[in-house]
Write an enzyme that holds these catalytic residues in place. Structure first.
Site, PDB file in Angstrom:
ATOM      1  N   HIS A 185      -2.577   3.551   4.883  1.00 23.66           N
ATOM      2  CA  HIS A 185      -1.603   2.421   5.945  1.00 23.66           C
ATOM      3  C   HIS A 185      -0.403   2.014   5.220  1.00 23.66           C
ATOM      4  O   HIS A 185      -0.274   1.812   3.979  1.00 23.66           O
ATOM      5  CB  HIS A 185      -2.842   1.839   6.752  1.00 23.66           C
ATOM      6  CG  HIS A 185      -3.233   0.756   6.376  1.00 23.66           C
ATOM      7  ND1 HIS A 185      -3.969   1.008   4.505  1.00 23.66           N
ATOM      8  CD2 HIS A 185      -3.087  -0.879   6.087  1.00 23.66           C
ATOM      9  CE1 HIS A 185      -4.717  -0.584   4.612  1.00 23.66           C
ATOM     10  NE2 HIS A 185      -3.790  -1.021   5.261  1.00 23.66           N
ATOM     11  N   HIS A 212       1.082  -1.219  -0.234  1.00 23.69           N
ATOM     12  CA  HIS A 212      -0.129   0.150   0.280  1.00 23.69           C
ATOM     13  C   HIS A 212       0.805   1.046  -0.343  1.00 23.69           C
ATOM     14  O   HIS A 212       0.636   2.312  -0.073  1.00 23.69           O
ATOM     15  CB  HIS A 212      -0.914   0.159   1.402  1.00 23.69           C
ATOM     16  CG  HIS A 212      -1.853  -0.869   0.867  1.00 23.69           C
ATOM     17  ND1 HIS A 212      -2.931  -1.356   0.377  1.00 23.69           N
ATOM     18  CD2 HIS A 212      -2.077  -1.911   2.274  1.00 23.69           C
ATOM     19  CE1 HIS A 212      -3.560  -2.944   0.647  1.00 23.69           C
ATOM     20  NE2 HIS A 212      -3.602  -2.730   1.714  1.00 23.69           N
TER      21      HIS A 212
END
Length: 227
Positions: free
Chosen positions: A141, A106
């Site tokens: 995150h 991510h």
């Protein structure tokens, strides 16, 4: 695509369960667990969605989602960067001595390159919602994962020389990495210590505790704590 329970809507990653069969590891396990730091700087507030498997559904619980206040992801230990390429972009893994590997999914604004040597605390990128190989994400995150590689790779070889299961995950979808690769090489974070915090998995996905060893203060996960 399966959605996370509502209480985890702030952070998380899920993926459907498909993949190809990889050969099981033929070498012995990695060496003693290293003195890892946390994958972010200290002196700040951090939110964690808890301990879970790589797909948030089943399998070994080798993952923790972290959202540090400064949004910067850092190497928790010295190692060598291995950039994993997908059609939608790249994600980062770092190979450490003893056959250990950490993963960072991510991330956005990746600031390292393949083969780069990093020291503890070096910036790897920024927390985000990037989905280069698939999956899903809600709330910026880093999906931090723990792996072991065959000890052949740990004994001075380039882990990418030992086949797709051993280290070169280029082009593998998130579904494949989070199921078949995780089954072969995922390492449970339960009971492991990072930067003076011991993480303990709960009975459910996206649960557990973080205990500061110096003070014995324990934080329930999902939850926010200061490091």
């Amino acid at each position: 695509m399966t959605k996370l329970p509502a209480r985890f809507a702030g952070l998380g990653v899920t993926a459907t369960l498909v993949g190809v069969v990889l050969a099981a590891p033929t070498a012995t396990a990695a060496g003693a667990f290293p003195a890892f730091g946390l994958p972010f700087d200290t002196g700040q507030s951090v939110y964690s969605a808890g301990i879970h498997s790589d797909n948030g559904n089943s399998g070994v619980k080798n993952a923790i989602d972290f959202s540090p206040g400064d949004k910067t992801v850092r190497a928790p230990l010295a190692g060598t960067v291995r950039i994993q390429h997908c059609s939608g972009g790249d994600w980062v893994t770092v190979d450490h001595d003893g056959g250990w590997r950490t993963g960072y999914y991510h991330m956005e604004n990746i600031s390292v390159t393949d083969g780069q040597k990093v020291a503890p605390g070096d910036a790897l990128g920024r927390t985000g919602n990037a989905l280069p190989c698939g999956g899903s994400s809600t709330g910026a995150h880093v999906h931090f994962t723990l792996w072991t590689l065959p000890t052949v790779a740990a004994q001075g070889g380039d882990s990418r020389d030992f086949g797709v299961g051993a280290g070169n995950w280029d082009g593998k979808s998130y579904d494949e990495v989070s199921t078949k690769v995780a089954e072969a090489y995922g390492e449970a974070v339960d009971g492991k210590t990072f930067g003076g915090w011991q993480f303990t998995a709960g009975a459910d996905q996206y649960s557990g505790t973080a205990t500061e060893l110096s003070s014995r203060a324990t934080i329930g996960l999902p939850g926010r704590f200061r490091v």
